[in-house]
Design a protein around this motif. Structure first.
Motif, short mmCIF file in Angstrom:
data_model
loop_
_atom_site.label_atom_id
_atom_site.label_comp_id
_atom_site.label_asym_id
_atom_site.label_seq_id
_atom_site.Cartn_x
_atom_site.Cartn_y
_atom_site.Cartn_z
N THR A 1 33.89 -21.43 52.21
CA THR A 1 33.28 -22.67 52.72
C THR A 1 33.05 -22.61 54.23
O THR A 1 32.41 -23.50 54.80
CB THR A 1 34.16 -23.89 52.41
N LEU B 1 35.08 -22.22 42.76
CA LEU B 1 34.89 -23.32 43.70
C LEU B 1 34.68 -24.64 42.97
O LEU B 1 34.20 -24.68 41.85
CB LEU B 1 33.66 -23.04 44.57
N GLU C 1 32.33 -27.84 46.85
CA GLU C 1 32.36 -26.57 47.58
C GLU C 1 31.15 -25.72 47.23
O GLU C 1 30.54 -25.09 48.10
CB GLU C 1 33.65 -25.81 47.26
#
Lengths: 540, 83
Positions: free
Chosen positions: A101, A124, A128
């Motif tokens: 990220t 994720l 994200e």
């Protein structure tokens, strides 16, 4: 004891490597090879997100790319560095410790030709995922591509069940051995599209559960187009009394004019904007409705209906009713040029026999592409941006064959059965049943009857019909000789007629009218036999 | 000399066209081909294939041809003929 268990739970980088290989049955590597071979070129700047132990990074560097590989786990990176040092590669790899990220903040903008992520998006959260994809757009250089290898749920319901049946024991075994597991990304392609990437599935393994998807960045979303303000009608897939009646008409009587037509002009399907694709079609009502049936709810597009005199595009183009002029006129008379920013028409492939694409390009400056033969392939054609051979080639499946038999029978029912009903009623039912039976049988059997010509195919058809007749006579109900003789003549004649005439319904056979001479000859011959043989044998 | 078509003459015309259609064969001059592969793009029965190395089209399956004429019309080099 608890410490031992916790220690066992910890995954070492080596465990991870083994676990992934086990879990994907070695197929992950195949997709990595595909990715590297087709999309990585020497000197490319590549970012790999979530490199793990660096197998893919090394592979890409081996092809000569300069790879920046990031991962969130220092242990993995240490192992990756160790394995890298043991090798001599054409390109280079620099490993950096970084959470996925954070790439947008730590890495330079527009600095990568390729961004690669293998089994990362499944780790994720949805937020994200969107954040990382947004950052990928910034980090990609112009003409850059995002390449994602990940696990997805298989598309079909049955495939999904089968997949989980196979998958469950492997997952359990892998976890026990290596404490490694993966998750599937739901709707990866939708996710990409939401983040303004055009997804294209380049390869898949394990029954479509492990995929390689390319994302090409699209321009920022164009402002939504206000259809109502522009007063452009929207076509929807609706079943109504009218559509059912037209379908019924089209099923049996479509060869009889007036053909049901759509008013030529510009239509919207879904919610198109200024960047949406523009499809051209003819104005045969059935074609347009089938097109809309396949597109509505799946694709946002403009549909430019050109005047093909209510005839399907293939026949209209072949007969000179649908030409480059029809398309040029449709573009000119609609407002499409002021609506879309691009100049790109997708033409029906089957009008290529009459619509000179070169003239369209030359005269109005629109680029042209040939769309898929079948409307049902359009959504995947648009999603992939590529046309496969299967989308390019004709098929004549059973449903289509039965439909075309019906469409032809409607006309013959009028030409043959109605006169019989009026003038020769005892023959009506035998002829009707034989005609329909033989025709549908012929439609079903068409691919397996030998020969590429209706007349040739009529020989096996007649033989099968006569075999059926004689089986009936011997096993079920013996007929007097004269009736059996009449049935033999009738079935032979009808077989020749059906096979020779229905040749025209198949897209693979041409020129059934050339059979007429033979049909006439065979008809006269059968007629002579009908009159002369009973006299000779004395049946009368 | 041009008589208006009658019912029978237009039927006969159909027969003539059908006969011509059946006798048509594809002729391809590879010398004239510039390899844009429009023939391959438009052929609905897969007659054409692409020779990627030489950059020209190959008439691979002429026997599959249904004489639709699409490749003839779309070829900008007029390298294809149906006769």
């Amino acid at each position: 004891m608890a410490t031992v268990f916790m220690k066992w739970l910890e995954t070492t980088p080596r465990d991870y490597e083994r676990g992934i290989r086990l879990l994907t049955l070695g197929r992950l590597e195949k997709l990595h090879v595909l990715l590297t071979e087709d999309f990585i070129k020497p000197g490319m700047r590549v970012l790999e997100i979530g490199c793990g132990t660096g197998a893919l990074a090394r592979r890409m560097a081996g092809k000569g790319a300069n790879v920046t590989a990031v991962d969130v786990s220092p242990d993995m990176l240490a192992e990756a560095q160790r394995q890298l040092d043991a090798r001599d590669l054409a390109g280079s790899v620099s490993f950096e410790h970084m959470d996925a990220t954070l790439i947008g903040e730590r890495l330079p903008v527009a600095a990568f030709d390729r961004i690669v992520a293998s089994l990362v998006f499944s780790e994720l959260s949805p937020d994200e995922q969107r954040h990382v994809l947004q950052n990928c757009r910034w980090l990609l250089a112009p003409d850059g591509r995002l390449l994602i290898v990940d696990e997805v749920p298989p598309a079909g319901f049955l495939q999904r069940i089968l997949f989980w049946l196979v998958r469950a024991p492997i997952t359990l075994l892998t976890w026990i051995l290596t404490r490694t597991t993966t998750r599937a990304v739901r709707s990866l392609e939708v996710l990409l599209r939401e983040s303004r990437f055009r997804p294209c599935r380049l390869g898949s393994r394990l029954g479509g559960s492990l995929v390689l998807v390319e994302g090409s960045p699209l321009p920022e979303a164009a402002p939504a187009f206000d259809l109502e303000q522009a007063a452009i009608p929207r076509l929807r897939h609706r079943i109504s009394l009218r559509s059912l009646l037209v379908d019924l008409w089209a099923l049996f009587l479509r060869v009889i004019p007036p053909y049901p037509k759509v008013r030529p002009g510009l239509y919207a399907v879904g919610h198109p904007d200024t960047t949406s694709p523009v499809f051209v079609s003819g104005n045969f009502d059935l074609s347009v409705r089938r097109l809309v049936r396949e597109l509505d709810g799946k694709v946002d597009a403009w549909l430019l209906v050109a005047d093909s005199k209510g005839i399907n595009v293939w026949c209209a183009a072949g007969g000179g009713y649908f030409t480059a002029d029809s398309v040029i006129a449709a573009v000119g008379s609609s407002r499409i040029e002021s609506i879309v920013q691009h100049r790109h028409l997708i033409l029906p492939q089957l009008c290529a026999n009459g619509v000179d694409a070169d003239r369209i390009r030359g005269e109005i400056g629109w680029q042209t592409a040939w769309g898929p033969v079948r409307a049902e392939d359009i959504p995947s054609y648009l999603a992939g941006g590529k046309k496969t051979d299967a989308m390019r080639w004709l098929r004549f499946p059973l449903v289509d064959r039965l439909e075309m038999v019906s469409a032809t029978l409607g006309l013959y029912a009028i030409m043959i059965l109605i006169p019989l009903l009026i003038f020769w009623r005892p023959l009506f039912w035998p002829v009707a049943i034989s005609l329909f039976g033989l025709s549908y049988f012929y439609g079903v059997m068409l691919p397996w009857l030998p020969g590429r010509d209706g007349l040739v195919k009529s020989i096996p058809l007649a033989l099968i019909a006569l075999a059926g007749l004689f089986a009936y006579v011997t096993l079920v109900n013996p007929l007097p000789p004269l009736r059996l003789f009449h049935w033999t003549i009738g079935l032979t004649g009808l077989s020749v007629f059906v096979a020779a005439e229905l040749q025209g319904m198949s897209p693979f056979m041409r020129g059934e009218q050339a059979n007429w001479g033979w049909e006439l000859l065979i008809g006269i011959a059968l007629g002579l036999i009908y009159w002369l043989v009973p006299m000779a044998v004395g049946w009368r | 000399m041009n008589k208006p078509p009658t019912f029978w003459s237009s039927l006969w015309e159909h027969v003539e066209i059908a006969r011509t259609l059946r006798s048509l064969r594809l002729y391809f001059d590879p010398q004239m081909c510039t390899g844009i592969w429009e023939c391959y793009e438009v052929c609905p029965v897969g007659c054409w294939s692409r020779d990627l190395e030489r950059g020209i089209a190959v008439l691979e399956k002429p026997e599959a041809c249904i004489a639709c004429g699409a490749c003839v019309l779309q070829c900008p080099e007029e390298a294809i003929e149906l006769r």
